[in-house]
Design a protein around this motif. Sequence first.
Motif, PDB file in Angstrom:
ATOM      1  N   SER A   1     -26.117  12.574  20.775  1.00  0.00           N
ATOM      2  CA  SER A   1     -26.264  11.284  21.449  1.00  0.00           C
ATOM      3  C   SER A   1     -27.653  11.182  22.076  1.00  0.00           C
ATOM      4  O   SER A   1     -28.312  12.202  22.314  1.00  0.00           O
ATOM      5  CB  SER A   1     -25.202  11.143  22.545  1.00  0.00           C
TER       6      SER A   1
ATOM      7  N   THR B   1     -28.068   0.037  23.493  1.00  0.00           N
ATOM      8  CA  THR B   1     -27.238   0.543  24.578  1.00  0.00           C
ATOM      9  C   THR B   1     -26.910  -0.568  25.564  1.00  0.00           C
ATOM     10  O   THR B   1     -27.808  -1.240  26.083  1.00  0.00           O
ATOM     11  CB  THR B   1     -27.929   1.716  25.282  1.00  0.00           C
TER      12      THR B   1
ATOM     13  N   LYS C   1     -23.870   0.675  21.492  1.00  0.00           N
ATOM     14  CA  LYS C   1     -23.439   1.839  22.273  1.00  0.00           C
ATOM     15  C   LYS C   1     -22.970   1.405  23.664  1.00  0.00           C
ATOM     16  O   LYS C   1     -23.674   0.676  24.360  1.00  0.00           O
ATOM     17  CB  LYS C   1     -24.576   2.846  22.429  1.00  0.00           C
TER      18      LYS C   1
END
Length: 392
Positions: free
Chosen positions: A84, A166, A236
């Motif tokens: 990640s 994100t 994400k």
Amino acid sequence: MAKMANSMETFLNLDEIEDAATKIVSKKAWAYYYSACDDKISKRKNTEVFRSIQLRPKVFVDCKECDVNTKLLDNNVSIPIYVSPAAMARLGHPSGEAGIAEACRSFGALQIISNSASMTPEQIVAGAAPDQLFGWQLYVQNDRTKSERMLERINKLSAIKFIALTLDSPVTGKREDDERFGNVISSEAPYQTDKNDSGIILPAADPIFKGMDPNLTWTETLGWLAKHTDLPVVLKGIQTHEDAYIASLHTPQVKGIILSNHGGRSLDTAPPAVHTLLEIRKYCPEVFDKIEVWVDGGIKRGTDVVKALCLGARGVGIGRGALWGLAAGGVDGVKRTLQILTDETKTCMRLLGVKSIDELGTQHINTRQVEKEIYDGPSGLEACRANFRAKL
């Protein structure tokens, strides 16, 4: 798989590696890698929830062969475990994110490069194998021209196959360990800034995540992103079944989602990825057929990897694990981390009577204890569907 220094082989699990790294790194590095928001409830829950899932082994099955190869976004990878986006790797070891990339190359593993990496993306992918797979994490800036300039650079790097947008930190959580040691990090290319006494590059002296845009929306942001890159997008930080469903309506641009609470670093008591997986299975299982679902947060064992795969995840991410491995032993430490997880994953699959990842399913696990904890209120799916239809 690649060989590693003998000293690393003495570590038998990820907790031992973290303990060793903790004794080596500076207090600032420890605080940044270890920290989570508020009371760290989500951080602990990320790991604990996997312990609440029981495995259901089948016997009298030929398990001599065990294949953990799979595909992520139609790209071949040798293991379902990926790294990640984990920022500031050079705080732990001079080889930084490039060292993590070297370890991933040895295992045929995917690496998502952090927007706040301590090295440039060009440096990180410089030694990549021809078929090595990378993603680039994007935090959208208030000043969009900065993000656009970065996307121009990413578009030129053939090793980077997708953008990981994100979404779970539109503002930064209250990370008290970081605050105590004065840690700061900027999403504005921190690799271009200060150095510590050892010459290791540190984050910029700005407020945490200064410059990050908190005004992202489905329509505006994805539309803007499509103007500046043709790369597929993975979202994400999905934490509800409703958002997973909405994401599935944005194909073909959105190819996947990562169920994540940012390692417990943003909103404390936010759900672990396992809860969101179970929500999706309950309310909108069609999501699994439309987009890929990955998870991260709290992965400590190969059994955790297998349980996530059984619930429908295609990729399972580790963030802190890679950083602790790097801090404990450089490239060899990351290799050892990946080796432990890979070996444990294969052992678990064999003991379940499974030869390949595609055979894994809910028949191999008992999630009844966890199901008592997942969301059981009114679903917002009808409102999502109506809103989407209205826009067509």
